[in-house]
Design a protein around this motif. Structure first.
Motif, PDB file in Angstrom:
ATOM      1  N   THR A 158       0.840  -1.192   0.000  1.00  0.00           N
ATOM      2  CA  THR A 158       0.000   0.000   0.000  1.00  0.00           C
ATOM      3  C   THR A 158       0.878   1.247   0.000  1.00  0.00           C
ATOM      4  N   LYS A 159       0.234   2.378  -0.215  1.00  0.00           N
ATOM      5  CA  LYS A 159       0.971   3.645  -0.153  1.00  0.00           C
ATOM      6  C   LYS A 159       1.568   3.834   1.232  1.00  0.00           C
ATOM      7  N   GLU A 160       0.865   3.414   2.260  1.00  0.00           N
ATOM      8  CA  GLU A 160       1.363   3.546   3.619  1.00  0.00           C
ATOM      9  C   GLU A 160       2.580   2.658   3.863  1.00  0.00           C
ATOM     10  N   ASP A 161       2.653   1.509   3.174  1.00  0.00           N
ATOM     11  CA  ASP A 161       3.855   0.672   3.256  1.00  0.00           C
ATOM     12  C   ASP A 161       5.056   1.429   2.686  1.00  0.00           C
ATOM     13  N   PHE A 162       4.841   2.104   1.555  1.00  0.00           N
ATOM     14  CA  PHE A 162       5.910   2.916   0.979  1.00  0.00           C
ATOM     15  C   PHE A 162       6.292   4.030   1.958  1.00  0.00           C
ATOM     16  N   ASP A 163       5.288   4.673   2.564  1.00  0.00           N
ATOM     17  CA  ASP A 163       5.545   5.790   3.474  1.00  0.00           C
ATOM     18  C   ASP A 163       6.351   5.353   4.697  1.00  0.00           C
ATOM     19  N   ARG A 164       6.141   4.126   5.146  1.00  0.00           N
ATOM     20  CA  ARG A 164       6.844   3.641   6.335  1.00  0.00           C
ATOM     21  C   ARG A 164       8.302   3.300   6.054  1.00  0.00           C
ATOM     22  N   THR A 165       8.654   3.244   4.789  1.00  0.00           N
ATOM     23  CA  THR A 165      10.025   2.889   4.418  1.00  0.00           C
ATOM     24  C   THR A 165      10.922   4.116   4.498  1.00  0.00           C
ATOM     25  N   VAL A 166      12.012   4.003   5.223  1.00  0.00           N
ATOM     26  CA  VAL A 166      12.942   5.124   5.376  1.00  0.00           C
ATOM     27  C   VAL A 166      13.703   5.350   4.071  1.00  0.00           C
ATOM     28  N   ALA A 167      13.872   6.600   3.717  1.00  0.00           N
ATOM     29  CA  ALA A 167      14.549   6.958   2.466  1.00  0.00           C
ATOM     30  C   ALA A 167      16.049   6.718   2.553  1.00  0.00           C
ATOM     31  N   VAL A 168      16.645   6.395   1.414  1.00  0.00           N
ATOM     32  CA  VAL A 168      18.105   6.337   1.292  1.00  0.00           C
ATOM     33  C   VAL A 168      18.545   7.674   0.701  1.00  0.00           C
ATOM     34  N   HIS A 169      19.319   8.429   1.456  1.00  0.00           N
ATOM     35  CA  HIS A 169      19.642   9.797   1.049  1.00  0.00           C
ATOM     36  C   HIS A 169      21.158   9.968   0.922  1.00  0.00           C
ATOM     37  N   PRO A 170      21.622  10.723  -0.082  1.00  0.00           N
ATOM     38  CA  PRO A 170      20.862  11.369  -1.155  1.00  0.00           C
ATOM     39  C   PRO A 170      20.809  10.486  -2.404  1.00  0.00           C
ATOM     40  N   THR A 171      19.635  10.122  -2.823  1.00  0.00           N
ATOM     41  CA  THR A 171      19.419   9.338  -4.035  1.00  0.00           C
ATOM     42  C   THR A 171      18.215   9.903  -4.774  1.00  0.00           C
ATOM     43  N   MET A 172      18.116   9.565  -6.053  1.00  0.00           N
ATOM     44  CA  MET A 172      16.908   9.913  -6.801  1.00  0.00           C
ATOM     45  C   MET A 172      15.726   9.099  -6.299  1.00  0.00           C
ATOM     46  N   SER A 173      15.971   7.821  -6.054  1.00  0.00           N
ATOM     47  CA  SER A 173      14.880   6.901  -5.751  1.00  0.00           C
ATOM     48  C   SER A 173      14.223   7.163  -4.403  1.00  0.00           C
ATOM     49  N   GLU A 174      14.847   7.968  -3.547  1.00  0.00           N
ATOM     50  CA  GLU A 174      14.221   8.239  -2.248  1.00  0.00           C
ATOM     51  C   GLU A 174      12.871   8.932  -2.419  1.00  0.00           C
ATOM     52  N   GLU A 175      12.677   9.609  -3.548  1.00  0.00           N
ATOM     53  CA  GLU A 175      11.411  10.302  -3.780  1.00  0.00           C
ATOM     54  C   GLU A 175      10.231   9.331  -3.800  1.00  0.00           C
ATOM     55  N   ILE A 176      10.493   8.065  -4.135  1.00  0.00           N
ATOM     56  CA  ILE A 176       9.424   7.074  -4.179  1.00  0.00           C
ATOM     57  C   ILE A 176       8.781   6.888  -2.805  1.00  0.00           C
ATOM     58  N   VAL A 177       9.554   7.100  -1.737  1.00  0.00           N
ATOM     59  CA  VAL A 177       9.004   6.880  -0.399  1.00  0.00           C
ATOM     60  C   VAL A 177       8.820   8.171   0.387  1.00  0.00           C
ATOM     61  N   THR A 178       9.029   9.322  -0.262  1.00  0.00           N
ATOM     62  CA  THR A 178       8.876  10.586   0.461  1.00  0.00           C
ATOM     63  C   THR A 178       7.734  11.443  -0.056  1.00  0.00           C
ATOM     64  N   MET A 179       7.016  10.984  -1.067  1.00  0.00           N
ATOM     65  CA  MET A 179       5.880  11.745  -1.593  1.00  0.00           C
ATOM     66  C   MET A 179       4.685  11.538  -0.663  1.00  0.00           C
ATOM     67  N   ARG A 180       4.314  12.553   0.098  1.00  0.00           N
ATOM     68  CA  ARG A 180       3.267  12.400   1.105  1.00  0.00           C
ATOM     69  C   ARG A 180       1.904  12.891   0.633  1.00  0.00           C
ATOM     70  N   LYS A 181       1.875  13.897  -0.206  1.00  0.00           N
ATOM     71  CA  LYS A 181       0.613  14.469  -0.643  1.00  0.00           C
ATOM     72  C   LYS A 181       0.342  14.105  -2.102  1.00  0.00           C
ATOM     73  N   ALA A 182      -0.903  13.705  -2.373  1.00  0.00           N
ATOM     74  CA  ALA A 182      -1.281  13.365  -3.741  1.00  0.00           C
ATOM     75  C   ALA A 182      -1.179  14.587  -4.643  1.00  0.00           C
ATOM     76  N   THR A 183      -0.639  14.391  -5.838  1.00  0.00           N
ATOM     77  CA  THR A 183      -0.563  15.468  -6.810  1.00  0.00           C
ATOM     78  C   THR A 183      -1.944  15.786  -7.369  1.00  0.00           C
ATOM     79  N   ARG A 184      -2.744  14.732  -7.563  1.00  0.00           N
ATOM     80  CA  ARG A 184      -4.079  14.883  -8.131  1.00  0.00           C
ATOM     81  C   ARG A 184      -4.835  13.578  -7.922  1.00  0.00           C
ATOM     82  N   THR A 185      -6.119  13.617  -8.203  1.00  0.00           N
ATOM     83  CA  THR A 185      -6.955  12.419  -8.194  1.00  0.00           C
ATOM     84  C   THR A 185      -7.455  12.181  -9.615  1.00  0.00           C
ATOM     85  N   ALA A 186      -7.806  10.941  -9.887  1.00  0.00           N
ATOM     86  CA  ALA A 186      -8.292  10.608 -11.239  1.00  0.00           C
ATOM     87  C   ALA A 186      -9.323   9.491 -11.127  1.00  0.00           C
TER      88      ALA A 186
END
Length: 485
Positions: free
Chosen positions: A457-485
């Motif tokens: 789930t999205k919450e599983d991603f959120d619970r994962t600590v980021a590896v910094h500094p990397t590009m891929s850390e953004e996958i687990v640090t996006m907290r707010k939805a950009t939009r709904t569809a």
């Protein structure tokens, strides 16, 4: 003792066929034979994934010298030597083909360097004149690139030919907008070829996530690829002297620097070289080569399949059930020849499932859901699951997306952008799709694919600590939805 010569006869020496043959022979004790009329390793090893990825690596060095200078190194960019690269490439492909042959030999598989056709439900006939019988026949003949049905299409090349060019063209027109077309547009551009690309659709990479497609298209244009969407080829022929001197009607007007039209060859010479083409918008141009990346067809022609009762689909693909079995119980098919999911790892999985079903008595359907894949454009595109558009058609979703300049290239002064995107179900909170456009996106999506396949789930991603500094850390640090569809 069996009434058949073999327990299994495999037609096709690509990744799927070789895996099925050697596992059946070495792990179940089956008597197995395999016939291949070309090189062992198939499309992936000989004329696809492997040589293409090596060309990707080669093309990416074009930017190394410039970036290195930004980081304090004294380094000048040299010229790309296609001849030296091709020699080394051919040596590597020879080595890999030898590995495939050894794997089969060591597994106890009998091999025939011949074309095989099916004569009845248990009999294959080889181009050598031999007829052999088998309890089971597995067709794994893959696919082949096709040219469009227009006059003089034979003047162009296809993906099988690109690795055998005696020299790189100075300019090339690529027809198509799929992953093969876009990958080779980036590869050849990186090697110094002036690349023009026509695609009849509104945007390249149809079927993939729309936001990712747009970013890749923009990046291709920024790198100097003259990409023309809504455009197709309607006519082609060998260039005339008037074409080469720019005197013919509507000549050289596609808005891209092409071959030095009146340059290298004296008038009247090299007549079979440059190619004149006309586009659907009425404009025309001259190119050193035209590359058709306009689709692939299953290799089922003149194999005797329909004559023995095997059903073929609209594109000539072999129709199979979830266990890769055809309408004839003794005949199975795997890989691109079935036109299900045309990826090498999928063909290998299908081969393994076939062995499990037929030789171990454990009926095993192939799981074709949530398969990660990568498109080796520049930047790369890694994807797993549903696109935003596909997901929105099924249910309400939230989109978490970010695009930014990565640290490494931003420091070097380049404008490259990357994208990280998650498509999330509003109801279940499962991540339905993950899309990454970035250097080494293929490496990233393999790992993200595990989480998506497991139903994270999205919450599983959120619970994962980021590896910094990397590009891929953004996958687990996006907290707010950009939009709904």
């Amino acid at each position: 003792m069996s009434d058949f010569d073999y327990d299994l006869f495999v037609i096709g020496g690509g990744s799927g066929g070789v895996r099925a043959a050697r596992v059946a022979a070495s792990e179940t004790g089956a008597r197995v034979a395999l016939a291949e009329d070309d090189r062992y390793g198939g499309t992936c090893v000989i004329r696809g994934c492997v040589p293409k990825k090596l060309m990707v690596f080669a093309s990416e060095f074009a930017e190394v010298a410039e970036d290195a200078r930004a980081y304090g190194w004294s380094m000048d960019r040299g010229d790309f030597d296609w001849s030296a690269f091709r020699t080394r490439l051919n040596g590597e492909l020879d080595r890999l083909e030898g590995v495939y042959r050894s794997l089969l030999k060591n597994a106890g598989v009998t091999t025939y360097d011949a074309r095989a056709v099916i004569r009845d439900t248990h009999t294959v006939e080889l181009s050598t004149g031999e007829s052999l019988t088998a309890k089971h026949i597995l067709v794994a003949t893959g696919g082949r690139p096709v040219r469009p049905d227009i006059p003089n299409a034979d003047l162009g090349i296809v993906s099988d030919d690109i690795f055998h060019l005696p020299e790189l063209p100075k300019s090339i027109l690529i027809i198509g907008g799929g992953y093969i077309a876009c990958e080779f547009a980036c590869i050849l551009n990186g090697m110094g070829v002036e690349v023009t690309q026509y695609y009849r659709g509104a945007q390249v990479l149809r079927g993939f996530d729309e936001e990712a497609r747009g970013l890749i298209s923009d990046a291709m244009k920024e790198r100097g690829i003259a990409l023309h969407t809504g455009t197709d080829i309607v006519e082609m022929r060998c260039a005339t002297d008037d074409d080469l001197s720019g005197k013919s009607d509507g000549a050289i007007s596609m808005g891209t620097p092409m071959h030095e039209i009146a340059g290298d060859a004296p008038q009247g010479e090299n007549r079979d070289g440059p190619i004149w083409v006309k586009a659907t918008n009425g404009q025309s141009g001259v190119f050193d080569a035209v590359f058709f990346a306009t689709g692939r067809s299953p290799n089922t022609v003149d194999m005797g399949l329909e004559e023995v009762g095997v059903k073929l689909g609209r594109k000539g693909e072999i129709v199979v059930d979830e266990y890769s079995q055809t309408a004839i119980p003794s005949i199975y098919a795997i890989g691109d020849v079935t036109d299900r999911v045309n990826l090498t790892p999928v063909a290998i999985r299908e081969g393994m499932a076939f062995v499990e079903t037929v030789f171990r008595g454990n009926p095993t359907p192939v799981d074709h859901e949530l398969i990660p894949s990568a498109v080796f454009t520049q930047p790369e595109f890694g994807t797993v699951g549903l696109s935003e558009e596909q997901a929105a058609e099924q249910e309400a979703v939230e989109i978490y997306s970010t695009s930014f300049r990565p640290m490494q290239s931003a420091f070097a002064g380049r404008s490259d952008r990357v994208m990280m995107k998650l498509v999330v179900s509003k109801e279940s909170r499962k991540v339905l799709g993950c899309h990454i456009v970035a250097p080494n996106a293929g490496e990233m999506i393999q790992l993200a694919g595990i989480a998506v396949k497991m139903g994270a789930t999205k919450e599983d991603f959120d619970r994962t600590v980021a590896v910094h500094p990397t590009m891929s850390e953004e996958i687990v640090t996006m907290r707010k939805a950009t939009r709904t569809a």
